[in-house]
Structure formats: structure tokens, C-alpha cells
Design a protein around this motif. Structure first.
Motif, mmCIF file in Angstrom:
data_model
loop_
_atom_site.group_PDB
_atom_site.id
_atom_site.type_symbol
_atom_site.label_atom_id
_atom_site.label_comp_id
_atom_site.label_asym_id
_atom_site.label_seq_id
_atom_site.Cartn_x
_atom_site.Cartn_y
_atom_site.Cartn_z
ATOM 1 N N GLN A 49 0.469 -1.262 0.299
ATOM 2 C CA GLN A 49 -0.024 -0.023 0.476
ATOM 3 C C GLN A 49 0.859 1.405 0.108
ATOM 4 O OE1 GLN A 49 -1.955 -1.117 3.638
ATOM 5 N NE2 GLN A 49 -3.710 -0.362 2.940
ATOM 6 N N ILE A 50 1.987 1.763 0.510
ATOM 7 C CA ILE A 50 2.586 2.633 0.728
ATOM 8 C C ILE A 50 4.214 2.745 -0.043
ATOM 9 C CG2 ILE A 50 1.375 3.169 2.396
ATOM 10 C CD1 ILE A 50 3.951 2.115 5.119
ATOM 11 N N GLY A 51 4.738 1.646 -0.014
ATOM 12 C CA GLY A 51 5.480 1.180 -0.538
ATOM 13 C C GLY A 51 6.748 0.380 0.407
ATOM 14 N N PRO A 52 8.288 -0.446 0.363
ATOM 15 C CA PRO A 52 8.500 -0.897 0.996
ATOM 16 C C PRO A 52 9.273 -0.408 1.525
ATOM 17 C CG PRO A 52 10.017 -0.511 -1.192
ATOM 18 C CD PRO A 52 8.430 -0.221 -1.414
ATOM 19 N N ASP A 53 10.087 -0.612 2.840
ATOM 20 C CA ASP A 53 11.040 0.187 3.974
ATOM 21 C C ASP A 53 10.604 1.384 4.719
ATOM 22 O OD1 ASP A 53 12.751 -1.630 3.293
ATOM 23 O OD2 ASP A 53 13.491 -0.879 1.683
ATOM 24 N N VAL A 54 9.360 1.511 4.831
ATOM 25 C CA VAL A 54 8.414 2.676 5.612
ATOM 26 C C VAL A 54 8.700 2.371 7.276
ATOM 27 C CG1 VAL A 54 6.215 4.479 5.880
ATOM 28 C CG2 VAL A 54 7.415 3.101 3.455
ATOM 29 N N LEU A 55 9.269 3.581 7.203
ATOM 30 C CA LEU A 55 9.539 3.994 9.218
ATOM 31 C C LEU A 55 8.439 5.096 9.396
ATOM 32 C CD1 LEU A 55 11.027 3.142 11.560
ATOM 33 C CD2 LEU A 55 12.498 5.442 10.557
ATOM 34 N N HIS A 56 8.279 5.711 8.815
ATOM 35 C CA HIS A 56 6.978 6.166 9.204
ATOM 36 C C HIS A 56 5.633 6.750 8.308
ATOM 37 C CE1 HIS A 56 10.505 8.100 12.927
ATOM 38 N NE2 HIS A 56 9.557 8.088 12.933
ATOM 39 N N VAL A 57 4.794 7.329 8.762
ATOM 40 C CA VAL A 57 3.532 7.077 7.622
ATOM 41 C C VAL A 57 3.117 9.002 8.323
ATOM 42 C CG1 VAL A 57 1.468 6.726 7.040
ATOM 43 C CG2 VAL A 57 3.234 5.546 7.224
ATOM 44 N N GLU A 58 2.923 9.923 8.003
ATOM 45 C CA GLU A 58 2.165 10.957 8.227
ATOM 46 C C GLU A 58 0.834 11.783 7.791
ATOM 47 O OE1 GLU A 58 3.626 16.229 8.394
ATOM 48 O OE2 GLU A 58 5.513 14.142 8.937
ATOM 49 N N GLY A 59 0.502 11.972 8.895
ATOM 50 C CA GLY A 59 -1.016 12.322 8.470
ATOM 51 C C GLY A 59 -1.586 12.946 8.806
ATOM 52 N N GLU A 60 -3.245 13.145 8.588
ATOM 53 C CA GLU A 60 -4.243 13.307 9.152
ATOM 54 C C GLU A 60 -4.701 12.240 9.264
ATOM 55 O OE1 GLU A 60 -4.307 15.727 6.482
ATOM 56 O OE2 GLU A 60 -3.365 17.029 7.460
ATOM 57 N N VAL A 61 -5.508 12.113 11.172
ATOM 58 C CA VAL A 61 -6.300 11.097 11.311
ATOM 59 C C VAL A 61 -7.861 11.632 11.009
ATOM 60 C CG1 VAL A 61 -7.394 9.981 12.973
ATOM 61 C CG2 VAL A 61 -4.965 10.767 13.964
ATOM 62 N N VAL A 62 -8.077 9.775 10.404
ATOM 63 C CA VAL A 62 -9.431 9.976 9.874
ATOM 64 C C VAL A 62 -10.432 8.845 11.317
ATOM 65 C CG1 VAL A 62 -10.806 8.833 8.374
ATOM 66 C CG2 VAL A 62 -9.441 10.507 7.166
ATOM 67 N N GLU A 63 -10.304 8.349 11.000
ATOM 68 C CA GLU A 63 -10.437 7.372 12.661
ATOM 69 C C GLU A 63 -10.638 6.686 12.891
ATOM 70 O OE1 GLU A 63 -14.410 3.556 12.221
ATOM 71 O OE2 GLU A 63 -14.203 4.749 10.280
ATOM 72 N N VAL A 73 -2.515 10.119 4.106
ATOM 73 C CA VAL A 73 -1.283 10.403 4.466
ATOM 74 C C VAL A 73 -0.911 11.859 3.214
ATOM 75 C CG1 VAL A 73 0.962 9.228 3.742
ATOM 76 C CG2 VAL A 73 -1.013 7.616 4.215
ATOM 77 N N ARG A 74 -0.152 11.949 4.067
ATOM 78 C CA ARG A 74 0.673 13.532 3.154
ATOM 79 C C ARG A 74 2.174 12.902 2.584
ATOM 80 N NH1 ARG A 74 -3.321 16.333 1.989
ATOM 81 N NH2 ARG A 74 -5.383 16.283 3.565
ATOM 82 N N GLU A 75 2.388 12.125 3.712
ATOM 83 C CA GLU A 75 3.989 12.220 3.815
ATOM 84 C C GLU A 75 4.750 11.049 4.672
ATOM 85 O OE1 GLU A 75 7.765 15.216 3.769
ATOM 86 O OE2 GLU A 75 7.352 14.502 5.934
ATOM 87 N N ILE A 76 5.057 10.332 3.366
ATOM 88 C CA ILE A 76 5.630 8.909 4.011
ATOM 89 C C ILE A 76 7.433 9.706 3.508
ATOM 90 C CG2 ILE A 76 4.369 7.260 3.228
ATOM 91 C CD1 ILE A 76 6.049 6.375 1.470
ATOM 92 N N GLU A 77 7.796 8.144 5.480
ATOM 93 C CA GLU A 77 9.429 8.268 5.438
ATOM 94 C C GLU A 77 9.781 7.155 5.196
ATOM 95 O OE1 GLU A 77 13.532 10.219 7.994
ATOM 96 O OE2 GLU A 77 11.422 10.351 8.283
ATOM 97 N N SER A 78 11.203 6.536 4.579
ATOM 98 C CA SER A 78 11.563 5.364 4.459
ATOM 99 C C SER A 78 12.860 4.945 6.233
ATOM 100 C CB SER A 78 12.880 5.127 3.760
ATOM 101 O OG SER A 78 13.474 5.743 3.276
ATOM 102 N N PHE A 79 13.195 4.088 5.460
ATOM 103 C CA PHE A 79 14.105 3.611 7.083
ATOM 104 C C PHE A 79 15.741 4.168 6.487
ATOM 105 C CE2 PHE A 79 11.521 -0.165 7.674
ATOM 106 C CZ PHE A 79 11.342 -0.326 9.073
ATOM 107 N N ARG A 80 16.053 4.592 5.461
ATOM 108 C CA ARG A 80 17.444 5.074 4.995
ATOM 109 C C ARG A 80 17.214 7.136 4.911
ATOM 110 N NH1 ARG A 80 16.395 2.525 -0.126
ATOM 111 N NH2 ARG A 80 17.326 -0.156 1.394
ATOM 112 N N GLY A 81 16.044 8.057 5.579
ATOM 113 C CA GLY A 81 15.929 8.798 5.879
ATOM 114 C C GLY A 81 14.984 9.452 4.258
#
Length: 147
Positions: A49-63, A73-81
Motif C-alpha cells: 500500500q505504501i511502498g517498501p521500507d517505510v518507517l514513518h507515515v504522516e497524515g491527518e487522522v480520519v478514524e 497520508v501527506r508524507e512517508i519516510e523510509s528507514f534511510r531517511g
């Protein structure tokens, strides 16, 4: 001509420094901007759903419910930064995939510092390009003459 106060106010309203702080609750309110840290297994589970090696998922809570949370989702960050912007796609994060959630909050100190630095810089550029003096029109002498 723009006054220095107006320039400073515009800068503060257009830019803000944000920090992430631990949530006071395990169930954030809808609309809250959060960063969810995924476990290694959770990252693998959500790779389709979000791609490989994702550490952080940032966004607004829906539920939020007992099984997990839905984020716009507004931004994702991988383990490599490496960060990638998203356009607001909704993703379901199962509780077992998430090891921590932090809330995004405006940092008053950081915003004030950055806004002050930007205002001084813009004012200096304005003066170099021929803007009116700081003391013009106030009845005082622009050269700083004594009284």
C-alpha cells in the motif's frame, strides 16, 4: 510601501516550525496531524500500500478504533531517511503495525525565531533596494542625530 510590521506578520503567518510530541492519548481526534512509526513487520505488511521500507507515515487522522487507525497520508519516510510527499490518499494502519504515534504541533519558539530572522533579512533587502528609512515620517532624523 509595506511596513516592517506587516512584513513580519506575513512571514509568521506563512511559515511555521513544527515539532512532534508524544500523544497524551492512544486515540487521537479526527483531523489531528500525526506521525506513526511502523515496526519492521508492520512496514513489510503495508509495503503493497505504501511502498517498501517505510518507517514513518504522516497524515491527518480520519478514524481510530481498536483495530487501528485510518490516515489521510501527506508524507512517508523510509528507514534511510528518504521522504516522499503524498496527495492525501487514505491508508489503514493496523494497530500491530504501529509502534508509536506522535502529534504534530506548532513550535512557538521555533516559529518566532525563524520569522524574526526572515523579517530582518527581508527588511535588509528592502533597504538595499531603496526602500524608505526606518525613521522617515516619524519626525526624527534618519541619521540618528542627537536631541
Amino acid at each position: 510601501p509595506m511596513s516592517p510590521r506587516l512584513v513580519f506578520s506575513l512571514i509568521i503567518s506563512l511559515m511555521g516550525c513544527y515539532t512532534y510530541r508524544p500523544l497524551a492519548t492512544t486515540a487521537p481526534e479526527p483531523g489531528t496531524r500525526v506521525s506513526a512509526q511502523l515496526s519492521g513487520q508492520g512496514s513489510q505488511q503495508l509495503a503493497g500500500q505504501i511502498g517498501p521500507d517505510v518507517l514513518h507515515v504522516e497524515g491527518e487522522v480520519v478514524e481510530v478504533d481498536s483495530a487501528g487507525l485510518d490516515l489521510v497520508v501527506r508524507e512517508i519516510e523510509s528507514f534511510r531517511g528518504i521522504r516522499s510527499d503524498w496527495k492525501g490518499e487514505q491508508v489503514r494502519l493496523p494497530r500491530e503495525a504501529v509502534v508509536g504515534i506522535q502529534e504534530r504541533r506548532l513550535s512557538i519558539g521555533g516559529t518566532g525565531l525563524m520569522g524574526g530572522v526572515m523579517a530582518v533579512g527581508l527588511y535588509a533587502i528592502y533597504r538595499v533596494l531603496g526602500g524608505p528609512g526606518l525613521f522617515e515620517g516619524t519626525g526624527g532624523q534618519a541619521g540618528g542625530g542627537g536631541r
